[in-house]
Motif scaffolding. Sequence first.
Motif, PDB file in Angstrom:
ATOM      1  N   GLU A 213     -28.907 -34.818  23.851  1.00 19.64           N
ATOM      2  CA  GLU A 213     -29.323 -34.835  22.125  1.00 19.64           C
ATOM      3  C   GLU A 213     -29.603 -35.569  22.038  1.00 19.64           C
ATOM      4  O   GLU A 213     -30.375 -36.317  20.829  1.00 19.64           O
ATOM      5  CB  GLU A 213     -29.248 -33.474  21.277  1.00 19.64           C
ATOM      6  CG  GLU A 213     -29.060 -32.298  22.076  1.00 19.64           C
ATOM      7  CD  GLU A 213     -28.319 -31.528  20.918  1.00 19.64           C
ATOM      8  OE1 GLU A 213     -28.593 -29.847  20.672  1.00 19.64           O
ATOM      9  OE2 GLU A 213     -27.672 -32.211  19.769  1.00 19.64           O
ATOM     10  N   HIS A 214     -29.419 -36.869  22.058  1.00 20.34           N
ATOM     11  CA  HIS A 214     -29.350 -38.690  21.538  1.00 20.34           C
ATOM     12  C   HIS A 214     -30.683 -39.243  22.115  1.00 20.34           C
ATOM     13  O   HIS A 214     -31.374 -39.346  21.273  1.00 20.34           O
ATOM     14  CB  HIS A 214     -28.118 -39.544  21.959  1.00 20.34           C
ATOM     15  CG  HIS A 214     -26.782 -39.603  21.245  1.00 20.34           C
ATOM     16  ND1 HIS A 214     -27.224 -39.613  19.954  1.00 20.34           N
ATOM     17  CD2 HIS A 214     -25.254 -38.742  21.233  1.00 20.34           C
ATOM     18  CE1 HIS A 214     -25.788 -39.343  19.505  1.00 20.34           C
ATOM     19  NE2 HIS A 214     -25.092 -39.478  20.347  1.00 20.34           N
ATOM     20  N   ARG A 215     -31.499 -38.681  22.780  1.00 27.26           N
ATOM     21  CA  ARG A 215     -32.393 -38.775  24.067  1.00 27.26           C
ATOM     22  C   ARG A 215     -33.248 -38.155  24.057  1.00 27.26           C
ATOM     23  O   ARG A 215     -34.673 -38.049  23.964  1.00 27.26           O
ATOM     24  CB  ARG A 215     -31.975 -39.836  25.468  1.00 27.26           C
ATOM     25  CG  ARG A 215     -31.370 -41.007  25.280  1.00 27.26           C
ATOM     26  CD  ARG A 215     -32.543 -41.641  23.740  1.00 27.26           C
ATOM     27  NE  ARG A 215     -32.774 -43.123  24.829  1.00 27.26           N
ATOM     28  CZ  ARG A 215     -33.653 -43.756  24.386  1.00 27.26           C
ATOM     29  NH1 ARG A 215     -34.107 -44.326  23.480  1.00 27.26           N
ATOM     30  NH2 ARG A 215     -34.099 -45.107  25.113  1.00 27.26           N
ATOM     31  N   VAL A 216     -32.856 -37.307  24.606  1.00 23.44           N
ATOM     32  CA  VAL A 216     -33.728 -35.814  24.615  1.00 23.44           C
ATOM     33  C   VAL A 216     -33.715 -34.403  23.685  1.00 23.44           C
ATOM     34  O   VAL A 216     -32.580 -34.099  22.985  1.00 23.44           O
ATOM     35  CB  VAL A 216     -33.245 -35.078  25.826  1.00 23.44           C
ATOM     36  CG1 VAL A 216     -34.361 -34.124  26.412  1.00 23.44           C
ATOM     37  CG2 VAL A 216     -33.677 -35.680  27.269  1.00 23.44           C
ATOM     38  N   ALA A 217     -35.235 -34.452  22.756  1.00 26.73           N
ATOM     39  CA  ALA A 217     -35.076 -33.598  21.688  1.00 26.73           C
ATOM     40  C   ALA A 217     -36.185 -31.896  22.355  1.00 26.73           C
ATOM     41  O   ALA A 217     -36.520 -31.210  21.501  1.00 26.73           O
ATOM     42  CB  ALA A 217     -35.779 -33.858  20.784  1.00 26.73           C
ATOM     43  N   ASP A 218     -36.378 -32.319  23.598  1.00 26.36           N
ATOM     44  CA  ASP A 218     -37.356 -31.016  24.529  1.00 26.36           C
ATOM     45  C   ASP A 218     -36.790 -30.373  24.600  1.00 26.36           C
ATOM     46  O   ASP A 218     -35.803 -29.847  25.072  1.00 26.36           O
ATOM     47  CB  ASP A 218     -38.167 -31.505  25.218  1.00 26.36           C
ATOM     48  CG  ASP A 218     -38.585 -30.471  25.945  1.00 26.36           C
ATOM     49  OD1 ASP A 218     -38.332 -29.546  25.963  1.00 26.36           O
ATOM     50  OD2 ASP A 218     -39.969 -31.032  26.208  1.00 26.36           O
TER      51      ASP A 218
END
Length: 478
Positions: A213-218
């Motif tokens: 989730e640090h980079r992916v919020a999909d």
Amino acid sequence: MSHSNKDGRSSAESEEGRPLIKENAGQPNTYPTQSGKGVSQGLASVRKAARENKEIKFTALLHHLTIDLLRESFYSLKRKAAPGVDGVTWQEYEHGVEDRLVDLHGRVHRGAYRAQPSRRVYIEKADGRQRPLGVAALEDKLVQQAVATILNQIYEEDFLGFSYGFRPGRSQHDALDALSYALLKKKVNYVLDADIRGFFDNLDHCWLIKFVEHRVADPRILRLIQKWLKAGVMEEGKWSEVQTGSPQGSVISPLLANIYLHYSFDLWVNVWRRKYAQGEVVVIRFADDTIVGFQYQTDADHFLENLRERLGKFGLELHPDKTRRIEFGRFAEQNRERRGEGRPETFDFLGFKHISGKNGLGRFMVRRTTIRKRMRAKLQQIKQQLRERMHDPVPQTGQWLQSIVQGYFNYYAVPGNLTSLGVFRDRVLALWWRTIRRRSQKHRINWTRTLVLAQRWLPQPRALHPFPDARFAATHPS
């Protein structure tokens, strides 16, 4: 004070040029990669955004999972891989593949796709123990491959230079070259061989999702990952839930493992060596196998203590019997001789035993030989297969052995390891001779005739890899 290798892009560990994904059929391409392939404009924009903004979170990624990407992912899978719980092989899925891909694409995008449990199988390790693997169903492999292709565009911009395992354009020999170069050129006097106990089985799912989730919020990508983690395993017809870990053998596991270690280890160790180390520190990591070199013993001991604490925060622990700090380097031999402690200890990494030695000019060098238990395990495997092939025509068996021995040489034929390769070839020949002699009690082949067969079919040992410092310098001109 000079701190070698403290920057993620330093000379001993700098980023190598890495190919991106293969061309997506029917989509425009951007710049070519080392492999000559291109990437779709959409995925190239993802990589560009990840490179330019290290803090950005990607909220829309699933639309990059197209039918074209699924098709490419399908044809990149191993055709002879064992089937999962669905029993579907690659060849069976290929019949009507276009209709199947359209259906799969629709299920993934409307949320109807369901991950199936992994089929539990065991393979024998070199030490005789059993390693559990999880064989995913074919459609799970396919979707995992496509998602890994998308996520790699982000994480290949984030991962540090000393991380080599399961990354596009990087191999075991790249890690071995970087390690040898660091031992030869940097101020390394102590080596920490760190082994994480049951790493793939002990990944904490909550921490893993937080790291992603640090980079992916999909949320759709995150749900897919959670589906694979919670799918469980099937063993002897019984399903069991898995609370921790990611199955070894699944397509997505190596990437998830690298993400986990990127946040729990890589970023931390980069800060540690800049902030706390008194001397030079070099790091080489291939998946969960890590070698750390130190200039000073106090740094090595301090780091080991801090590393145990750091890994413990994320549900991991070092293996007490396989984690060692040893004296190794250009001064190790004379220092140990002065103390009456004998020859320097050795350490194993990626199939090779690393030995502190000298070349013909008396200068320090790192000798690398095949780990004996690896050779024994391979010979045992060949012995078993020769029994099954006992009554095959001799030329057919010879052609098979030729491919086996050549494949072995392709990995282990490094400078300084030719004696070990010669031993391996001789033992393969002896196994073949005994197998042929058992075929008939009346017409037993003699050793002279066997040597003729060896000359015809078994490759001679020769170095297939250059010296690691030469190849490393060539690929890292800076």
